[in-house]
Scaffold this motif. Structure first.
Motif, PDB file in Angstrom:
ATOM      1  N   GLN A  19      41.129  -2.758 -52.495  1.00  0.00           N
ATOM      2  CA  GLN A  19      40.476  -2.763 -53.797  1.00  0.00           C
ATOM      3  C   GLN A  19      41.422  -3.368 -54.820  1.00  0.00           C
ATOM      4  O   GLN A  19      42.614  -3.070 -54.829  1.00  0.00           O
ATOM      5  CB  GLN A  19      40.106  -1.348 -54.217  1.00  0.00           C
ATOM      6  N   TYR A  20      40.876  -4.229 -55.659  1.00  0.00           N
ATOM      7  CA  TYR A  20      41.653  -4.861 -56.726  1.00  0.00           C
ATOM      8  C   TYR A  20      41.006  -4.513 -58.053  1.00  0.00           C
ATOM      9  O   TYR A  20      39.780  -4.505 -58.165  1.00  0.00           O
ATOM     10  CB  TYR A  20      41.670  -6.383 -56.542  1.00  0.00           C
ATOM     11  N   GLN A  21      41.823  -4.206 -59.049  1.00  0.00           N
ATOM     12  CA  GLN A  21      41.333  -3.946 -60.405  1.00  0.00           C
ATOM     13  C   GLN A  21      41.614  -5.184 -61.239  1.00  0.00           C
ATOM     14  O   GLN A  21      42.746  -5.647 -61.306  1.00  0.00           O
ATOM     15  CB  GLN A  21      42.060  -2.737 -60.998  1.00  0.00           C
ATOM     16  N   VAL A  22      40.586  -5.741 -61.862  1.00  0.00           N
ATOM     17  CA  VAL A  22      40.750  -6.938 -62.685  1.00  0.00           C
ATOM     18  C   VAL A  22      40.153  -6.689 -64.065  1.00  0.00           C
ATOM     19  O   VAL A  22      39.315  -5.812 -64.245  1.00  0.00           O
ATOM     20  CB  VAL A  22      40.080  -8.180 -62.041  1.00  0.00           C
ATOM     21  N   ASP A  23      40.620  -7.458 -65.034  1.00  0.00           N
ATOM     22  CA  ASP A  23      40.060  -7.427 -66.381  1.00  0.00           C
ATOM     23  C   ASP A  23      39.120  -8.624 -66.512  1.00  0.00           C
ATOM     24  O   ASP A  23      39.570  -9.755 -66.670  1.00  0.00           O
ATOM     25  CB  ASP A  23      41.169  -7.498 -67.436  1.00  0.00           C
ATOM     26  N   ALA A  24      37.833  -8.360 -66.422  1.00  0.00           N
ATOM     27  CA  ALA A  24      36.833  -9.433 -66.511  1.00  0.00           C
ATOM     28  C   ALA A  24      36.601  -9.815 -67.966  1.00  0.00           C
ATOM     29  O   ALA A  24      36.691  -8.973 -68.856  1.00  0.00           O
ATOM     30  CB  ALA A  24      35.530  -8.966 -65.873  1.00  0.00           C
ATOM     31  N   PHE A  25      36.291 -11.066 -68.192  1.00  0.00           N
ATOM     32  CA  PHE A  25      35.993 -11.590 -69.521  1.00  0.00           C
ATOM     33  C   PHE A  25      37.166 -11.390 -70.480  1.00  0.00           C
ATOM     34  O   PHE A  25      36.987 -11.003 -71.634  1.00  0.00           O
ATOM     35  CB  PHE A  25      34.723 -10.952 -70.101  1.00  0.00           C
ATOM     36  N   ALA A  26      38.395 -11.620 -69.996  1.00  0.00           N
ATOM     37  CA  ALA A  26      39.582 -11.427 -70.831  1.00  0.00           C
ATOM     38  C   ALA A  26      40.594 -12.531 -70.571  1.00  0.00           C
ATOM     39  O   ALA A  26      40.653 -13.092 -69.482  1.00  0.00           O
ATOM     40  CB  ALA A  26      40.212 -10.075 -70.540  1.00  0.00           C
ATOM     41  N   ASN A  27      41.376 -12.833 -71.578  1.00  0.00           N
ATOM     42  CA  ASN A  27      42.460 -13.804 -71.443  1.00  0.00           C
ATOM     43  C   ASN A  27      43.815 -13.135 -71.256  1.00  0.00           C
ATOM     44  O   ASN A  27      44.792 -13.793 -70.951  1.00  0.00           O
ATOM     45  CB  ASN A  27      42.511 -14.725 -72.667  1.00  0.00           C
ATOM     46  N   ARG A  28      43.875 -11.813 -71.504  1.00  0.00           N
ATOM     47  CA  ARG A  28      45.122 -11.058 -71.379  1.00  0.00           C
ATOM     48  C   ARG A  28      44.848  -9.767 -70.625  1.00  0.00           C
ATOM     49  O   ARG A  28      43.710  -9.302 -70.563  1.00  0.00           O
ATOM     50  CB  ARG A  28      45.692 -10.742 -72.761  1.00  0.00           C
ATOM     51  N   VAL A  29      45.922  -9.170 -70.075  1.00  0.00           N
ATOM     52  CA  VAL A  29      45.762  -7.899 -69.358  1.00  0.00           C
ATOM     53  C   VAL A  29      45.401  -6.792 -70.334  1.00  0.00           C
ATOM     54  O   VAL A  29      45.706  -6.866 -71.531  1.00  0.00           O
ATOM     55  CB  VAL A  29      47.039  -7.533 -68.572  1.00  0.00           C
ATOM     56  N   PHE A  30      44.737  -5.786 -69.822  1.00  0.00           N
ATOM     57  CA  PHE A  30      44.313  -4.606 -70.566  1.00  0.00           C
ATOM     58  C   PHE A  30      43.288  -4.915 -71.654  1.00  0.00           C
ATOM     59  O   PHE A  30      43.161  -4.185 -72.627  1.00  0.00           O
ATOM     60  CB  PHE A  30      45.516  -3.853 -71.158  1.00  0.00           C
ATOM     61  N   GLU A  31      42.576  -6.018 -71.516  1.00  0.00           N
ATOM     62  CA  GLU A  31      41.473  -6.354 -72.404  1.00  0.00           C
ATOM     63  C   GLU A  31      40.248  -6.653 -71.550  1.00  0.00           C
ATOM     64  O   GLU A  31      40.327  -6.731 -70.339  1.00  0.00           O
ATOM     65  CB  GLU A  31      41.825  -7.572 -73.270  1.00  0.00           C
ATOM     66  N   GLY A  32      39.133  -6.836 -72.167  1.00  0.00           N
ATOM     67  CA  GLY A  32      37.911  -7.174 -71.444  1.00  0.00           C
ATOM     68  C   GLY A  32      37.314  -5.966 -70.749  1.00  0.00           C
ATOM     69  O   GLY A  32      37.565  -4.823 -71.110  1.00  0.00           O
ATOM     70  N   ASN A  33      36.514  -6.217 -69.733  1.00  0.00           N
ATOM     71  CA  ASN A  33      35.839  -5.167 -68.979  1.00  0.00           C
ATOM     72  C   ASN A  33      36.540  -4.962 -67.643  1.00  0.00           C
ATOM     73  O   ASN A  33      36.689  -5.917 -66.883  1.00  0.00           O
ATOM     74  CB  ASN A  33      34.382  -5.542 -68.725  1.00  0.00           C
ATOM     75  N   PRO A  34      36.947  -3.733 -67.322  1.00  0.00           N
ATOM     76  CA  PRO A  34      37.574  -3.501 -66.026  1.00  0.00           C
ATOM     77  C   PRO A  34      36.549  -3.655 -64.904  1.00  0.00           C
ATOM     78  O   PRO A  34      35.403  -3.236 -65.035  1.00  0.00           O
ATOM     79  CB  PRO A  34      38.093  -2.068 -66.116  1.00  0.00           C
TER      80      PRO A  34
END
Length: 56
Positions: A5-20
């Motif tokens: 399983q991988y956790q990614v930040d969708a719809f974001a240009n930086r980490v810890f932003e966007g939708n997980p």
């Protein structure tokens, strides 16, 4: 069975932003009960489950 399983930040240009989003690459589709359990464990706002296939 172990599932990567991988956790990614969708719809974001930086980490810890966007939708997980939790990404689980699958070789074969899993039973509905397993898919539901994965979705509940990750508690996403809008769960999406997909199977990857090679191109070509």
């Amino acid at each position: 069975m172990r599932i990567k399983q991988y956790q990614v930040d969708a719809f974001a240009n930086r980490v810890f932003e966007g939708n997980p989003a939790a990404i689980c690459p699958l070789d074969a589709w899993l039973p509905d009960e397993w898919l539901q359990a994965i979705a509940e464990e990750n508690n996403p706002a809008c769960p999406v489950l997909a199977m990857m296939r090679p191109l070509g």
